[in-house]
Design a protein around this motif. Structure first.
Motif, PDB file in Angstrom:
ATOM      1  N   LEU B  27     -10.359  34.126 -15.363  1.00 57.77           N
ATOM      2  CA  LEU B  27      -9.820  33.271 -14.166  1.00 57.77           C
ATOM      3  C   LEU B  27      -8.584  32.212 -14.858  1.00 57.77           C
ATOM      4  CD1 LEU B  27      -8.558  32.549 -11.508  1.00 57.77           C
ATOM      5  CD2 LEU B  27     -11.043  31.549 -11.015  1.00 57.77           C
ATOM      6  N   LEU B  28      -9.621  31.731 -16.308  1.00 61.27           N
ATOM      7  CA  LEU B  28      -9.829  30.298 -16.777  1.00 61.27           C
ATOM      8  C   LEU B  28      -8.470  31.139 -17.582  1.00 61.27           C
ATOM      9  CD1 LEU B  28     -12.999  28.902 -17.113  1.00 61.27           C
ATOM     10  CD2 LEU B  28     -10.880  27.916 -16.001  1.00 61.27           C
ATOM     11  N   VAL B  29      -8.440  31.878 -18.405  1.00 64.61           N
ATOM     12  CA  VAL B  29      -7.174  32.133 -19.053  1.00 64.61           C
ATOM     13  C   VAL B  29      -6.390  33.125 -18.165  1.00 64.61           C
ATOM     14  CG1 VAL B  29      -7.157  34.466 -20.386  1.00 64.61           C
ATOM     15  CG2 VAL B  29      -9.501  33.078 -20.919  1.00 64.61           C
ATOM     16  N   GLY B  30      -6.371  33.147 -17.450  1.00 66.77           N
ATOM     17  CA  GLY B  30      -5.415  33.878 -17.377  1.00 66.77           C
ATOM     18  C   GLY B  30      -4.608  32.246 -16.191  1.00 66.77           C
ATOM     19  N   SER B  36       0.644  27.606 -19.483  1.00 64.84           N
ATOM     20  CA  SER B  36       1.350  27.880 -20.491  1.00 64.84           C
ATOM     21  C   SER B  36       2.417  28.632 -20.176  1.00 64.84           C
ATOM     22  CB  SER B  36       0.247  28.736 -21.641  1.00 64.84           C
ATOM     23  OG  SER B  36      -1.265  27.836 -22.034  1.00 64.84           O
ATOM     24  N   GLY B  37       2.200  29.600 -20.199  1.00 67.16           N
ATOM     25  CA  GLY B  37       4.087  29.863 -19.877  1.00 67.16           C
ATOM     26  C   GLY B  37       4.845  29.299 -19.214  1.00 67.16           C
ATOM     27  N   GLY B  38       4.480  28.873 -18.086  1.00 63.15           N
ATOM     28  CA  GLY B  38       5.243  27.674 -17.245  1.00 63.15           C
ATOM     29  C   GLY B  38       5.121  26.846 -17.427  1.00 63.15           C
ATOM     30  N   LEU B  39       4.450  26.075 -18.785  1.00 62.39           N
ATOM     31  CA  LEU B  39       5.311  24.397 -19.094  1.00 62.39           C
ATOM     32  C   LEU B  39       5.816  24.903 -20.177  1.00 62.39           C
ATOM     33  CD1 LEU B  39       1.559  23.162 -19.296  1.00 62.39           C
ATOM     34  CD2 LEU B  39       3.782  21.940 -18.148  1.00 62.39           C
ATOM     35  N   ALA B  40       6.055  26.049 -20.806  1.00 65.70           N
ATOM     36  CA  ALA B  40       6.650  26.666 -22.266  1.00 65.70           C
ATOM     37  C   ALA B  40       8.340  26.993 -21.134  1.00 65.70           C
ATOM     38  CB  ALA B  40       5.929  27.974 -22.708  1.00 65.70           C
ATOM     39  N   ALA B  41       7.920  27.471 -20.437  1.00 70.47           N
ATOM     40  CA  ALA B  41       9.618  27.798 -20.268  1.00 70.47           C
ATOM     41  C   ALA B  41      10.117  26.360 -19.864  1.00 70.47           C
ATOM     42  CB  ALA B  41       9.151  28.487 -19.293  1.00 70.47           C
ATOM     43  N   GLN B  42       9.709  25.275 -19.119  1.00 73.36           N
ATOM     44  CA  GLN B  42      10.099  23.627 -18.782  1.00 73.36           C
ATOM     45  C   GLN B  42      10.341  23.049 -19.633  1.00 73.36           C
ATOM     46  OE1 GLN B  42       8.129  21.839 -15.957  1.00 73.36           O
ATOM     47  NE2 GLN B  42       8.896  22.871 -14.272  1.00 73.36           N
ATOM     48  N   VAL B 296      -6.360  35.517 -10.770  1.00 77.62           N
ATOM     49  CA  VAL B 296      -4.796  34.611 -11.149  1.00 77.62           C
ATOM     50  C   VAL B 296      -3.895  34.902 -10.452  1.00 77.62           C
ATOM     51  CG1 VAL B 296      -3.506  34.562 -12.539  1.00 77.62           C
ATOM     52  CG2 VAL B 296      -5.886  34.592 -12.991  1.00 77.62           C
ATOM     53  N   VAL B 297      -3.599  36.086  -9.562  1.00 73.32           N
ATOM     54  CA  VAL B 297      -1.899  36.431  -8.996  1.00 73.32           C
ATOM     55  C   VAL B 297      -2.590  35.520  -7.441  1.00 73.32           C
ATOM     56  CG1 VAL B 297      -1.330  38.153  -7.972  1.00 73.32           C
ATOM     57  CG2 VAL B 297      -2.026  38.998 -10.689  1.00 73.32           C
ATOM     58  N   ALA B 298      -2.682  35.548  -7.603  1.00 71.34           N
ATOM     59  CA  ALA B 298      -3.474  35.462  -6.336  1.00 71.34           C
ATOM     60  C   ALA B 298      -2.955  33.669  -5.494  1.00 71.34           C
ATOM     61  CB  ALA B 298      -4.657  35.734  -5.190  1.00 71.34           C
ATOM     62  N   ALA B 299      -3.343  33.123  -6.659  1.00 65.66           N
ATOM     63  CA  ALA B 299      -3.246  31.718  -6.908  1.00 65.66           C
ATOM     64  C   ALA B 299      -2.152  31.338  -7.531  1.00 65.66           C
ATOM     65  CB  ALA B 299      -4.516  31.241  -7.734  1.00 65.66           C
ATOM     66  N   GLY B 300      -1.578  32.322  -8.784  1.00 67.05           N
ATOM     67  CA  GLY B 300      -0.350  32.044  -8.724  1.00 67.05           C
ATOM     68  C   GLY B 300       1.061  31.590  -7.764  1.00 67.05           C
ATOM     69  N   ALA B 301       0.687  33.565  -7.099  1.00 66.14           N
ATOM     70  CA  ALA B 301       1.192  33.735  -5.999  1.00 66.14           C
ATOM     71  C   ALA B 301       1.480  32.729  -4.865  1.00 66.14           C
ATOM     72  CB  ALA B 301       0.952  34.935  -5.123  1.00 66.14           C
ATOM     73  N   ALA B 302       0.178  31.126  -4.305  1.00 59.51           N
ATOM     74  CA  ALA B 302      -0.082  30.143  -3.473  1.00 59.51           C
ATOM     75  C   ALA B 302       0.546  29.627  -4.515  1.00 59.51           C
ATOM     76  CB  ALA B 302      -1.428  30.650  -2.909  1.00 59.51           C
ATOM     77  N   VAL B 310       3.995  30.993 -14.529  1.00 61.19           N
ATOM     78  CA  VAL B 310       4.413  31.593 -14.979  1.00 61.19           C
ATOM     79  C   VAL B 310       3.859  32.999 -14.349  1.00 61.19           C
ATOM     80  CG1 VAL B 310       5.754  33.474 -16.265  1.00 61.19           C
ATOM     81  CG2 VAL B 310       6.317  31.197 -16.657  1.00 61.19           C
ATOM     82  N   LEU B 311       3.833  33.790 -13.708  1.00 62.23           N
ATOM     83  CA  LEU B 311       2.939  35.196 -13.191  1.00 62.23           C
ATOM     84  C   LEU B 311       3.864  36.873 -14.170  1.00 62.23           C
ATOM     85  CD1 LEU B 311       0.511  35.369 -11.322  1.00 62.23           C
ATOM     86  CD2 LEU B 311       1.606  35.756  -9.576  1.00 62.23           C
ATOM     87  N   SER B 312       3.436  36.915 -15.099  1.00 69.93           N
ATOM     88  CA  SER B 312       4.036  38.107 -15.758  1.00 69.93           C
ATOM     89  C   SER B 312       2.838  38.622 -16.328  1.00 69.93           C
ATOM     90  CB  SER B 312       5.276  37.641 -16.699  1.00 69.93           C
ATOM     91  OG  SER B 312       4.155  37.008 -17.914  1.00 69.93           O
ATOM     92  N   PRO B 313       3.592  40.266 -16.667  1.00 64.09           N
ATOM     93  CA  PRO B 313       2.412  40.911 -17.490  1.00 64.09           C
ATOM     94  C   PRO B 313       2.079  40.224 -18.480  1.00 64.09           C
ATOM     95  CG  PRO B 313       4.518  42.452 -17.102  1.00 64.09           C
ATOM     96  CD  PRO B 313       4.799  40.997 -16.601  1.00 64.09           C
ATOM     97  N   ALA B 314       2.916  39.299 -19.182  1.00 65.42           N
ATOM     98  CA  ALA B 314       2.572  38.784 -20.688  1.00 65.42           C
ATOM     99  C   ALA B 314       1.380  37.663 -20.181  1.00 65.42           C
ATOM    100  CB  ALA B 314       3.699  37.822 -21.125  1.00 65.42           C
ATOM    101  N   THR B 315       1.641  36.960 -18.840  1.00 69.72           N
ATOM    102  CA  THR B 315       0.508  35.676 -18.886  1.00 69.72           C
ATOM    103  C   THR B 315      -0.753  36.803 -18.182  1.00 69.72           C
ATOM    104  OG1 THR B 315       1.747  35.448 -17.019  1.00 69.72           O
ATOM    105  CG2 THR B 315       2.289  33.663 -18.592  1.00 69.72           C
TER     106      THR B 315
END
Lengths: 237, 351
Positions: B27-30, B36-42, B296-302, B310-315
């Motif tokens: 959960l922490l890593v995801g 990280s992915g979201g901040l990087a994209a921004q 992680v997916v549930a939290a990301g979607a929420a 960023v919710l993707s296979p890479a994350t």
């Protein structure tokens, strides 16, 4: 059939080597129970370990069901134990997570995942053997739900699961009272006759010896007597 | 796996506990990976999308490394690159952070400028801009609206997809309009170069620093420190996961040493014993990682757009797979106990 030819086994003991088994020969035919007795430290368990291919002798040969086990690699020796040798341990040594039936079924899985036919046959074979040792109704119980005598009976049934040529029994009564111990020895003798295994039974308990076909007495690793029970070990001992 | 499955059932409390720890680490890593992915994209999505093989920047005149924020490329430097071997196309790039206003609404934006036609997302002609969707949302503007940047009214040509630079949404303008914002009228921020160039020679001759769009992320110091910190935390969590799983299975296997000796004495092959041990670890890891990823997916979607996530296979799948592999590595260390057990200890009263 199991044959031990002139076995010698030594262990390191400080600067010298201690001889645990000293030129012992023994041949056990199918359907026969040979008892190995002697005082503590006489080499009984070492002899059983040699017969079970768990330790390699300094010299001599162990032949089980026509296979010379002495020259086998560790993996091949494990395969021989799996296929031709049944071992009953002193403390039953059942796996705590398995039911009585599963203790027997696991024997079909020792080489890896069992074939479909072997896996299908294992429960039936396990139930037959548990019936033979009088535990058919307790097959779903785990070790902590069984008495000491019942656990030892499961151990006997497990040792017979793969239809071995040789059955090696290591002091099966040491953790049992005399009545339960006698029952276990009687069970081993009866199943030896019925299943035609060549059985070596190590015991220090002299009261069980009259039930056996022959007795070998060891002292300091050497055979001091080998005969019918009454002759090999005087009852007055 | 015969014994392994039954051990899992029998000692389910212990295994559930370690699976829960793995799930929490996942959960922490995801979550950190997604963040990280979201901040990087921004931070860098506009830079990564620059239409170029190389991005050329100038280091500060006082010395130091080139950065997007401080780069000012002179006409002389541009000429050197225009004449460099292998250059097939060269376009000036303007990049400035400022404020845009639409009606009463004002928002920080990054103005990214090229000549018309260079950037497919850019405006068609002077006096026009395109808004990234987040800039449009922040300003409340749509196509056809007029926004004011640095005192100039610019008509919105279109609203494009998400595009960010240094945590500010991007507004694309023409270079001519951007020059009104630029501190030095003749200078530009950098160059967008096409072609297989002799970059080192050109950089040396022009006194510039160049890199591919991906490589040019090193010209963004905030990105490096931000992502570096997060990556360090993620790496530490990977290590923690491997250690936790390895420690658990080491203790577990040592507790089972007697049982393993019995199985070996009964004739179990070494391969079967190892498969059992590693299979058990694999089940625990897959269960824990799977559960963690679901959360992680549930939290990301929420979280939706409330967080840069960023919710993707890479994350999700990639860190999950890494956690399983590292955990198996930890468990493999415990397998030595299985392979070295002496079946002789099952005999006598050794147990």
């Amino acid at each position: 059939m199991i044959t031990l030819h002139d076995l010698v086994l030594t262990y390191p003991d400080g600067d010298r080597r201690l001889t645990a088994v000293d030129h012992v020969s023994l041949s056990v035919e199918p359907g026969v129970v040979v008892g190995v007795t002697g005082p503590s430290g006489s080499g009984k368990s070492s002899l059983l370990a040699l017969a079970a291919t768990l330790v390699r002798p300094d010299s001599g040969r162990v032949v089980v069901g026509g296979v010379d086990a002495t020259a086998l690699s560790a993996d091949d020796a494990a395969a021989l134990r799996r296929e031709r040798i049944g071992i009953v341990f002193q403390q039953a040594n059942l796996l705590p997570s398995l039911t009585a039936r599963e203790q027997l079924q696991v024997m079909a899985e020792l080489a890896g995942p069992a074939s479909r036919s072997a896996r299908a046959a294992a429960p039936t074979r396990a139930d037959e053997l548990l019936g033979a040792v009088g535990l058919a109704d307790l097959r779903h119980r785990r070790p902590h739900e069984l008495s000491g005598g019942q656990r030892q009976r499961v151990g006997v049934a497990r040792a017979l699961m793969n239809d071995p040529s040789a059955l090696l029994v290591d002091e099966p009564t040491s953790a049992l009272d005399s009545e339960r111990g006698a029952e276990v020895v009687d069970l081993v003798v009866r199943l030896t006759r019925e299943l035609r295994t060549a059985t070596i039974l190590v015991t220090h308990d002299l009261q069980h010896l009259p039930r056996l076909d022959r007795v070998v007495r060891l002292v300091d690793g050497r055979v001091t007597a080998a005969d019918a029970p009454a002759h090999a070990v005087p009852v007055s001992t | 796996m015969f014994v392994a499955w039954r051990d899992l059932r029998f000692a389910r409390g212990r295994f559930a506990l370690v699976a829960a720890v793995v799930a929490l680490v996942t959960l922490l890593v995801g979550f950190l990976s997604g963040l990280s992915g979201g901040l990087a994209a921004q931070n860098v999505s506009a830079v990564l999308a620059l239409p170029a093989d190389r991005v050329v920047l100038a280091p500060p005149t006082g010395g130091g490394a080139a950065t997007f924020g401080e780069s000012v490329l002179t006409p002389a430097q541009t000429r050197v690159w225009r004449d460099a071997a292998g250059v097939t196309a060269l376009h000036p790039l303007g990049l400035t952070q400022g404020r845009a206003t639409h009606g009463d609404v004002s928002s920080a934006v990054a103005v990214l400028a090229t000549d018309p036609g260079v950037d497919p997302d850019g405006p068609a002609r002077d006096g026009r801009v395109t808004l990234s969707e987040d800039a449009a949302t922040a300003l409340g503007a749509t196509a056809g609206a007029t926004v004011r940047i640095a005192g100039r009214d610019l008509r919105v040509d279109a609203v494009t997809g998400p595009s960010w630079y240094s945590h500010t949404p991007v507004v694309r303008a023409t270079l001519a309009d951007w020059r009104a914002l630029a501190p030095t009228p003749d200078a530009v921020t950098g160059l967008l170069v096409r072609g297989d160039t002799a970059a080192d020679a050109a950089d040396a001759a022009a006194g510039t620093a160049s890199a591919s769009p991906l490589g040019s992320l090193r010209f963004l110091p905030t990105f490096r420190s931000e992502i570096g910190s997060l990556a360090l935390i993620v790496a530490l969590l990977f290590g923690v996961s491997a250690l936790v799983v390895g420690a658990f299975f080491t203790v577990w296997t040592m507790q089972r040493r007697g049982d393993v000796a019995v199985l070996a004495a009964l004739g179990a092959s070494r391969r079967a014993l190892v498969r059992d041990a590693l299979g058990q670890a694999c089940v625990v890891l897959l269960g824990g990682v799977g559960l963690g990823l679901l959360v992680v997916v549930a939290a990301g979607a929420a979280a939706g757009t409330a967080l840069p996530f960023v919710l993707s296979p890479a994350t999700t799948l990639l860190p999950g797979a890494l956690l399983v592999l590292l955990g198996l590595g930890g468990a493999a260390a415990a397998v030595r106990t299985v392979t070295t057990v002496d079946p002789l200890t099952a005999l006598g009263s050794h147990r």
